[in-house]
Motif scaffolding. Structure first.
Motif, short mmCIF file in Angstrom:
data_model
loop_
_atom_site.label_atom_id
_atom_site.label_comp_id
_atom_site.label_asym_id
_atom_site.label_seq_id
_atom_site.Cartn_x
_atom_site.Cartn_y
_atom_site.Cartn_z
N ALA A 1 0.86 -1.19 0.00
CA ALA A 1 0.00 0.00 0.00
C ALA A 1 0.89 1.23 0.00
CB ALA A 1 -0.93 0.01 1.21
N ALA B 1 -8.82 1.89 3.93
CA ALA B 1 -8.35 0.60 4.46
C ALA B 1 -9.43 -0.46 4.31
CB ALA B 1 -7.93 0.75 5.91
N SER C 1 -10.17 -1.35 0.43
CA SER C 1 -9.09 -2.04 -0.29
C SER C 1 -8.97 -3.51 0.08
CB SER C 1 -7.75 -1.32 -0.05
OG SER C 1 -7.43 -1.28 1.32
N ILE D 1 -1.18 -6.59 4.67
CA ILE D 1 -0.26 -5.70 3.98
C ILE D 1 1.18 -6.09 4.33
CG2 ILE D 1 0.48 -3.31 3.67
CD1 ILE D 1 -2.33 -3.81 2.64
N LEU E 1 3.71 -1.09 3.84
CA LEU E 1 2.91 0.14 3.79
C LEU E 1 3.88 1.31 3.70
CD1 LEU E 1 0.34 1.89 4.16
CD2 LEU E 1 0.63 1.59 6.64
N PHE F 1 -4.62 1.25 8.91
CA PHE F 1 -4.21 -0.02 8.31
C PHE F 1 -3.62 -1.00 9.32
CE2 PHE F 1 -4.65 2.38 4.43
CZ PHE F 1 -4.99 1.42 3.47
N ARG G 1 -4.46 -4.70 9.47
CA ARG G 1 -4.01 -5.53 8.35
C ARG G 1 -2.51 -5.79 8.35
NH1 ARG G 1 -6.87 -3.18 3.09
NH2 ARG G 1 -5.69 -4.90 2.14
#
Length: 227
Positions: A5, A69, A72, A77, A80, A119, A122
């Motif tokens: 990301a 977040a 998507s 992830i 990032l 985020f 994740r």
């Protein structure tokens, strides 16, 4: 193959990071404030075979980051990148533009924290959060001016070092990277590096970052940067 990301993905270093990770076979979540204006990114996404997704994210708005977040997906992830930022130029001590000062801080310091917060669910053991900072934020850098930008990057460095300590037990790696002096809208056409050169170096450094170096500050070419 990684899931990556990237904020500020519509231009400059962010856009080149998208291209670098696409070429490496990764899936890229491209996060931009104004998707309609990111025409080059949209064209790249159209030709990516579904490996680039574009989502709206304004780093000054936690609700926007949270929506991005969620929109998507829920795939963990791997990397990032906090790239989005703003600068104030040379600065004039007698005539500080306080509105601009606050905007630089909001985008460059609070923005990465909002994105990380949004985020965080994740991120997993081995995930990396790579923050684009600057040598101007180092106390060892002998230059004047850039009051808002320099202070913001110095604060970002300290903030992310604190977060590195807090997230280390979860195996999440925090990195700080000076991208070099780059030929972007911010760096100008006379800068030393092309965005492609900078992004390639940042990708290499990011992929090799290990937990024992979480919270450290590096240059785009892999050299440690003095604080």
């Amino acid at each position: 193959m990684a899931t990556v990301a990237i904020t500020g993905a519509g231009r400059g270093i962010g856009f080149e990071l998208v291209k670098q990770h696409l070429a490496a076979g990764d899936h890229v979540i491209s996060l931009v404030r104004n998707p309609a204006g990111a025409t080059a990114l949209a064209a790249l996404a159209d030709d990516s075979g579904g490996r680039i997704a574009v989502h709206q994210l304004d780093v000054t708005d936690l609700a926007s980051a949270t929506r991005a977040a969620a929109a998507s997906g829920d795939v963990p992830i791997d990397i990032l990148y906090n790239v989005a930022g703003a600068a104030d130029g040379r600065s004039d001590l007698a005539n500080i533009d306080w509105q601009q000062f606050d905007e630089v801080v909001d985008i460059g310091l609070k923005g990465p924290l909002r994105v990380l917060q949004a985020f965080l669910p994740r991120l997993r053991e081995g995930s990396k959060v790579i923050n684009i900072t600057s040598q101007i934020g180092a106390s060892t850098w002998p230059t004047g001016g850039y009051y808002a930008y320099g202070a913001t990057k110095a604060a970002l460095n300290r903030l992310m070092r604190s977060i590195a300590v807090d997230l280390k037990p979860r195996g999440i790696i925090i990195g700080l990277v000076h991208p070099g002096w780059v030929q972007t809208d911010m760096g100008g056409p006379k800068a030393d590096l092309t965005p492609e050169q900078s992004a390639h170096g940042i990708c290499t450094v990011a992929r090799g970052w290990t937990l024992d170096r979480s919270g450290d500050f590096y240059k785009w070419n892999g050299e440690p940067h003095a604080w």
